[in-house]
Design a protein around this motif. Sequence first.
Motif, PDB file in Angstrom:
ATOM      1  N   LEU A  23       1.988   1.708   7.883  1.00 33.58           N
ATOM      2  CA  LEU A  23       0.950   0.712   7.601  1.00 33.58           C
ATOM      3  C   LEU A  23       1.257  -0.596   8.315  1.00 33.58           C
ATOM      4  O   LEU A  23       0.357  -1.220   8.913  1.00 33.58           O
ATOM      5  N   LEU A  24       2.517  -1.041   8.284  1.00 34.71           N
ATOM      6  CA  LEU A  24       2.871  -2.306   8.925  1.00 34.71           C
ATOM      7  C   LEU A  24       2.625  -2.243  10.429  1.00 34.71           C
ATOM      8  O   LEU A  24       2.120  -3.201  11.026  1.00 34.71           O
ATOM      9  N   ASP A  25       2.957  -1.115  11.046  1.00 33.38           N
ATOM     10  CA  ASP A  25       2.702  -0.954  12.479  1.00 33.38           C
ATOM     11  C   ASP A  25       1.198  -0.967  12.771  1.00 33.38           C
ATOM     12  O   ASP A  25       0.742  -1.557  13.766  1.00 33.38           O
ATOM     13  N   CYS A  27       3.424 -10.761  -6.206  1.00 33.68           N
ATOM     14  CA  CYS A  27       2.505  -9.896  -6.958  1.00 33.68           C
ATOM     15  C   CYS A  27       2.542  -8.454  -6.471  1.00 33.68           C
ATOM     16  O   CYS A  27       2.231  -7.527  -7.224  1.00 33.68           O
ATOM     17  N   THR A  28       2.899  -8.218  -5.199  1.00 32.01           N
ATOM     18  CA  THR A  28       2.933  -6.851  -4.672  1.00 32.01           C
ATOM     19  C   THR A  28       4.344  -6.275  -4.648  1.00 32.01           C
ATOM     20  O   THR A  28       4.547  -5.155  -4.167  1.00 32.01           O
ATOM     21  N   LEU A  29       5.320  -7.016  -5.149  1.00 27.48           N
ATOM     22  CA  LEU A  29       6.714  -6.570  -5.112  1.00 27.48           C
ATOM     23  C   LEU A  29       6.979  -5.543  -6.196  1.00 27.48           C
ATOM     24  O   LEU A  29       6.736  -5.788  -7.383  1.00 27.48           O
ATOM     25  N   GLY A  30       7.451  -4.355  -5.789  1.00 27.32           N
ATOM     26  CA  GLY A  30       7.763  -3.297  -6.736  1.00 27.32           C
ATOM     27  C   GLY A  30       9.110  -3.505  -7.399  1.00 27.32           C
ATOM     28  O   GLY A  30       9.904  -4.355  -6.981  1.00 27.32           O
ATOM     29  N   LYS A  31       9.410  -2.705  -8.416  1.00 29.60           N
ATOM     30  CA  LYS A  31      10.662  -2.841  -9.172  1.00 29.60           C
ATOM     31  C   LYS A  31      11.879  -2.562  -8.306  1.00 29.60           C
ATOM     32  O   LYS A  31      12.956  -3.093  -8.530  1.00 29.60           O
ATOM     33  N   LYS A  32      11.700  -1.684  -7.294  1.00 31.42           N
ATOM     34  CA  LYS A  32      12.833  -1.319  -6.437  1.00 31.42           C
ATOM     35  C   LYS A  32      12.789  -2.046  -5.090  1.00 31.42           C
ATOM     36  O   LYS A  32      13.468  -1.655  -4.145  1.00 31.42           O
ATOM     37  N   SER A  41      -5.799 -10.661   7.208  1.00 22.44           N
ATOM     38  CA  SER A  41      -4.991 -11.866   6.979  1.00 22.44           C
ATOM     39  C   SER A  41      -4.607 -12.000   5.508  1.00 22.44           C
ATOM     40  O   SER A  41      -3.511 -12.453   5.177  1.00 22.44           O
ATOM     41  N   TYR A  42      -5.507 -11.576   4.626  1.00 28.06           N
ATOM     42  CA  TYR A  42      -5.211 -11.612   3.185  1.00 28.06           C
ATOM     43  C   TYR A  42      -4.140 -10.577   2.843  1.00 28.06           C
ATOM     44  O   TYR A  42      -3.271 -10.829   2.010  1.00 28.06           O
ATOM     45  N   ALA A  43      -4.176  -9.419   3.515  1.00 28.47           N
ATOM     46  CA  ALA A  43      -3.150  -8.409   3.286  1.00 28.47           C
ATOM     47  C   ALA A  43      -1.772  -8.963   3.637  1.00 28.47           C
ATOM     48  O   ALA A  43      -0.782  -8.684   2.946  1.00 28.47           O
ATOM     49  N   ARG A  44      -1.691  -9.754   4.713  1.00 25.83           N
ATOM     50  CA  ARG A  44      -0.414 -10.365   5.086  1.00 25.83           C
ATOM     51  C   ARG A  44       0.085 -11.313   3.993  1.00 25.83           C
ATOM     52  O   ARG A  44       1.275 -11.341   3.660  1.00 25.83           O
TER      53      ARG A  44
END
Length: 467
Positions: A297-299, A363-368, A353-356
């Motif tokens: 996805l990042l690429d 808010c999008t950071l997972g537990k791991k 740009s909002y995705a960045r």
Amino acid sequence: MTYIVTLTANQMAENEDDWLLTQRFTKGLPTGLDTSDTGTRLVFLVCDIEPGRFITWVGSVQRFNTVGPVDRSITIEPMRRCPRPVPLDDPGGILASLSSTHRAHVERALSGSAGHCGMTTWQALQEALLRSHPELARYIEWLLANLSPVVFDVEDPADQSWQEQRDAAQSLTRVTDFPHSALSAWGRPASRDAPYLSGLIPEPVENSLIDHDVRAGLGSETLVFDSWRGLSDVRCDIHVLEDSDGRRLEVVNVNATPVESRLGTDMIYYHHPTHSFVLVQYKRLSPNKEYRVNKQLLDQMDRLERVAELSSQPARSHEWRLSQDSCFLKFAHWRDGAAPTTELARGMYIPLSYARVLLDDDCTLGKKGGRIFSYERVGRYLVSSEFAELVKHGLVGTVGTSVEQLRDFGLKRAREGYSVMLGFETSEETPRARSIRARTRSAKKRPKVNSYSPPASPQPSSDAPGS
């Protein structure tokens, strides 16, 4: 149930002009008539006129309406006029070819203003109709395909890809205000790698109307992407929608890789009068409606950000945009494999740009430590209707991009491994006229639309994949 609605000649004459525009009719049902949502849900409209009764229109029950504590009605949509009236009563009519049992069931349905018959009688009626009026086959096939959409296997890569491509096709009709039904009737193609449009069941149109419209000037323009159908390394299918006001949408569906190695689906909409396009990259949410961000996805986001480099600075009022975003991610989910054919997938439209910004937000950071997109984590997003309105009014998209840039970009995306559903709209509308049309909701003011799959033009033998 298969419904039969009987109208007098005067009633038919009062409604036909409206039906030709709206393709919709709401009819009250006799009190007590069974409205079980079973059977074909086809509707035959019969005109009772001397010297007999004739089937003149066919349609399908879109919904059942409750009028009061007891009374009910049906909304018939879409509906189409038969190529020629189908006689029921003369010695060569349909009723004469039915057995006494089935003839009695049809006569009972014809005895009032509306009635119905069961599945076995429908099967006998269908055989009789197609035997004496084979031209009705494409009408019935198209209506039944809309009523009984293919059930997709959400675990199968080919069905997943077709499901996304169908949603992209329906999105194009939303942002252009062409009929959704034109791209909805579909059967699974023989090849798993084929584009969605290769399985499209064409919308039936009276030959006389097509001939008239061609003489009037519709259908005479050269297809912009016709040469893609001659390339050896891609599979390209094209369908065209044109209205009587001169607007035209060329829908182009192209794949260049086997489905098992495909990266996803792109929807690209190009508005030629303003030289602007918008891209939507599909991403499937998991069953628990989450998407875990990965390197792929990042690429992909890095490559999509380069699209902004194709855009110019606005010089005129209609070129102004809300932002420089022309690419969106649609994080989509399907409730099941058999959603109605004209319904868009639920999902979140997120500008690049909002995705960045979201990827840098806790808010999008997972537990791991990973990053996750989900409804709970993304506080704000666009839904389908909001996205469509922005595109309709030219508030998002590139500025000053050429057709040549679009062709190069679209073909590049297909060769990189994406299924591409591209809509190319041309018209003589001014930006103001476009906005007025987008705000007009009345179906009676809509122009008539032709829908067809044009044959491929002969390609020069020297055509090469990179041409």
